[in-house]
Design a protein around this motif. Structure first.
Motif, mmCIF file in Angstrom:
data_model
loop_
_atom_site.group_PDB
_atom_site.id
_atom_site.type_symbol
_atom_site.label_atom_id
_atom_site.label_comp_id
_atom_site.label_asym_id
_atom_site.label_seq_id
_atom_site.Cartn_x
_atom_site.Cartn_y
_atom_site.Cartn_z
ATOM 1 N N TRP A 159 -60.625 27.425 32.618
ATOM 2 C CA TRP A 159 -60.611 26.335 31.644
ATOM 3 C C TRP A 159 -59.917 25.103 32.231
ATOM 4 N N PHE A 160 -58.784 25.294 32.904
ATOM 5 C CA PHE A 160 -58.053 24.170 33.481
ATOM 6 C C PHE A 160 -58.877 23.485 34.566
ATOM 7 N N ASP A 161 -59.552 24.265 35.403
ATOM 8 C CA ASP A 161 -60.404 23.666 36.440
ATOM 9 C C ASP A 161 -61.538 22.858 35.824
ATOM 10 N N ASP A 162 -62.097 23.331 34.706
ATOM 11 C CA ASP A 162 -63.164 22.589 34.022
ATOM 12 C C ASP A 162 -62.641 21.288 33.421
ATOM 13 N N GLN A 163 -61.401 21.278 32.950
ATOM 14 C CA GLN A 163 -60.818 20.125 32.262
ATOM 15 C C GLN A 163 -60.051 19.194 33.202
ATOM 16 N N ARG A 164 -59.992 19.515 34.484
ATOM 17 C CA ARG A 164 -59.167 18.770 35.428
ATOM 18 C C ARG A 164 -59.500 17.275 35.457
ATOM 19 N N GLU A 165 -60.790 16.914 35.414
ATOM 20 C CA GLU A 165 -61.168 15.492 35.452
ATOM 21 C C GLU A 165 -60.622 14.740 34.243
ATOM 22 N N GLN A 166 -60.707 15.353 33.071
ATOM 23 C CA GLN A 166 -60.164 14.715 31.865
ATOM 24 C C GLN A 166 -58.651 14.560 31.967
ATOM 25 N N PHE A 167 -57.978 15.589 32.444
ATOM 26 C CA PHE A 167 -56.527 15.513 32.616
ATOM 27 C C PHE A 167 -56.151 14.420 33.607
ATOM 28 N N ASP A 168 -56.926 14.317 34.705
ATOM 29 C CA ASP A 168 -56.649 13.288 35.709
ATOM 30 C C ASP A 168 -56.827 11.884 35.135
ATOM 31 N N ALA A 169 -57.846 11.691 34.300
ATOM 32 C CA ALA A 169 -58.070 10.377 33.692
ATOM 33 C C ALA A 169 -56.931 10.009 32.744
ATOM 34 N N VAL A 170 -56.481 10.950 31.937
ATOM 35 C CA VAL A 170 -55.362 10.703 31.020
ATOM 36 C C VAL A 170 -54.092 10.426 31.811
ATOM 37 N N HIS A 171 -53.881 11.197 32.865
ATOM 38 C CA HIS A 171 -52.699 11.027 33.711
ATOM 39 C C HIS A 171 -52.686 9.635 34.352
ATOM 40 N N ALA A 172 -53.830 9.187 34.840
ATOM 41 C CA ALA A 172 -53.920 7.866 35.475
ATOM 42 C C ALA A 172 -53.658 6.759 34.456
ATOM 43 N N ALA A 173 -54.181 6.909 33.232
ATOM 44 C CA ALA A 173 -53.956 5.903 32.190
ATOM 45 C C ALA A 173 -52.474 5.845 31.814
ATOM 46 N N GLU A 174 -51.830 7.003 31.698
ATOM 47 C CA GLU A 174 -50.404 7.031 31.370
ATOM 48 C C GLU A 174 -49.578 6.399 32.485
#
Length: 148
Positions: A46-61
């Motif tokens: 699940w985390f590997d599938d969601q990694r792109e979304q997490f990276d986008a949120v992390h970059a925005a923060e």
């Protein structure tokens, strides 16, 4: 207990790390606040599938924190405290007092993000680090003056 960190934690690890933590810390703090997930095979997929979304949120923060750091980096706050004749304070300057002084300047910062490095116990000018993001640290100047 092994967990996957879903957000950066200052003394535990970075987002995406698989770390070994005490079971009580995971059960009572990390899992209920959704800061981590148990390191099972399903959660890893699940985390590997969601990694792109997490990276986008992390970059925005990180971008938002960098903008705030640019504004707050040169801020100088003054706090008046009772002091003895030897320039030592009766007590110390607390993070809550620094947060209140920053609020008067128009900045909202959580007291947990301040690093007072052992506390401020003397009069004078002190540098205080503000951890706005795991990768963004600003520095403010706190002037402690004797109370009139």
């Amino acid at each position: 207990m092994k967990v996957i960190l879903l957000s950066d934690l200052r003394h535990t690890g970075k987002r995406g790390d698989i770390v070994q933590v005490r079971p009580g810390f995971a059960r009572n703090y990390l899992l209920p606040k959704r800061l981590a997930a148990a390191a099972t095979a399903g959660n890893l997929r699940w985390f590997d599938d969601q990694r792109e979304q997490f990276d986008a949120v992390h970059a925005a923060e990180r971008t938002a924190a960098s903008e705030v750091a640019a504004q707050i980096d040169s801020v100088k706050v003054t706090i008046a405290k009772r002091a003895s004749e030897s320039q030592t304070l009766y007590g110390s300057v607390t993070p809550a007092e620094v947060v209140e002084a920053l609020k008067l300047k128009g900045f909202t910062v959580d007291r947990k993000h301040l690093d007072l490095a052992g506390g401020i116990k003397t009069l004078g000018s002190h540098e205080v680090r503000v951890h706005l993001h795991a990768e963004v640290v600003a520095q403010i100047t706190v002037d402690v003056v004797p109370e009139a």
